[in-house]
Design an enzyme around this catalytic site. Structure first.
Site, PDB file in Angstrom:
ATOM      1  CB  ILE A  55      -0.952  -0.015   1.226  1.00  8.55           C
ATOM      2  CG1 ILE A  55      -2.053   1.030   1.096  1.00  8.55           C
ATOM      3  CG2 ILE A  55      -0.195   0.114   2.528  1.00  8.55           C
ATOM      4  CD1 ILE A  55      -3.204   0.804   2.047  1.00  8.55           C
ATOM      5  CB  CYS A  56       1.852   3.847  -1.909  1.00  8.96           C
ATOM      6  SG  CYS A  56       0.895   3.945  -3.440  1.00  8.96           S
ATOM      7  CG  HIS A  57      -1.452   9.303  -1.141  1.00 11.96           C
ATOM      8  ND1 HIS A  57      -2.013   9.723   0.046  1.00 11.96           N
ATOM      9  CD2 HIS A  57      -2.055  10.013  -2.121  1.00 11.96           C
ATOM     10  CE1 HIS A  57      -2.926  10.649  -0.218  1.00 11.96           C
ATOM     11  NE2 HIS A  57      -2.960  10.859  -1.516  1.00 11.96           N
ATOM     12  N   GLY A  60      -1.802   4.046  -4.838  1.00 17.47           N
ATOM     13  CA  GLY A  60      -1.684   2.790  -5.580  1.00 17.47           C
ATOM     14  C   GLY A  60      -0.642   2.811  -6.677  1.00 17.47           C
ATOM     15  CG  MET A  74      -2.379   4.590   3.528  1.00 15.52           C
ATOM     16  SD  MET A  74      -3.343   3.496   4.604  1.00 15.52           S
ATOM     17  CE  MET A  74      -3.705   4.599   5.974  1.00 15.52           C
TER      18      MET A  74
END
Length: 101
Positions: free
Chosen positions: A62-64, A66, A90
Site C-alpha cells: 500500500i502507498c498513498h 496505488g 491510504m
C-alpha cells in the site's frame, strides 16, 4: 505477475483474516496515519530490505494512491515474492489509522 485488490475488497479481507501489509510511503506520510501492524518500508528502501521478507508470505502493498505500490509490486514479483497491490491506497482507506512512528 501480481494481483490487484480494490480498497473496499481489501477492507473486507482484513476483517476476516490477518494479512501481511507493506506500507511503502515516505516517513512523513506514514506518520500522518497508517494501518496498525504494517511493515513500514519506504519505496526506495525495498531493495535493501529484501532479506527481511518471506518468499512464502503474500504481502499486500500500500502507498498513498496505488501508483508507488504498483511499482513495488512489479519489482517484488520479479524477485519471486507473492504480492498484491492495494489500489486506492491510504487515500481510500476508511478504517482506523495509527499516527506517528
Amino acid at each position: 505477475m501480481f494481483e490487484t485488490i480494490s480498497m473496499p475488497e481489501f477492507e473486507q479481507l482484513i476483517k476476516k483474516k490477518s494479512v501481511s501489509i507493506i506500507d511503502v510511503r515516505e516517513a512523513h506520510e506514514y506518520e500522518q496515519g497508517h494501518i496498525a501492524d504494517v511493515l513500514f518500508i519506504p519505496m526506495q528502501s525495498i531493495p535493501e530490505q529484501l532479506d527481511t521478507l518471506d518468499y512464502d508470505e503474500n504481502y499486500y502493498v500500500i502507498c498513498h494512491s496505488g501508483v508507488r505500490s504498483n511499482a513495488v509490486c512489479q519489482y517484488l514479483a520479479q524477485e519471486g515474492y507473492h504480492v498484491t497491490n492495494v489500489m486506492g491506497g491510504m487515500s481510500a482507506w476508511k478504517g482506523e489509522s495509527v499516527y506517528g512512528m
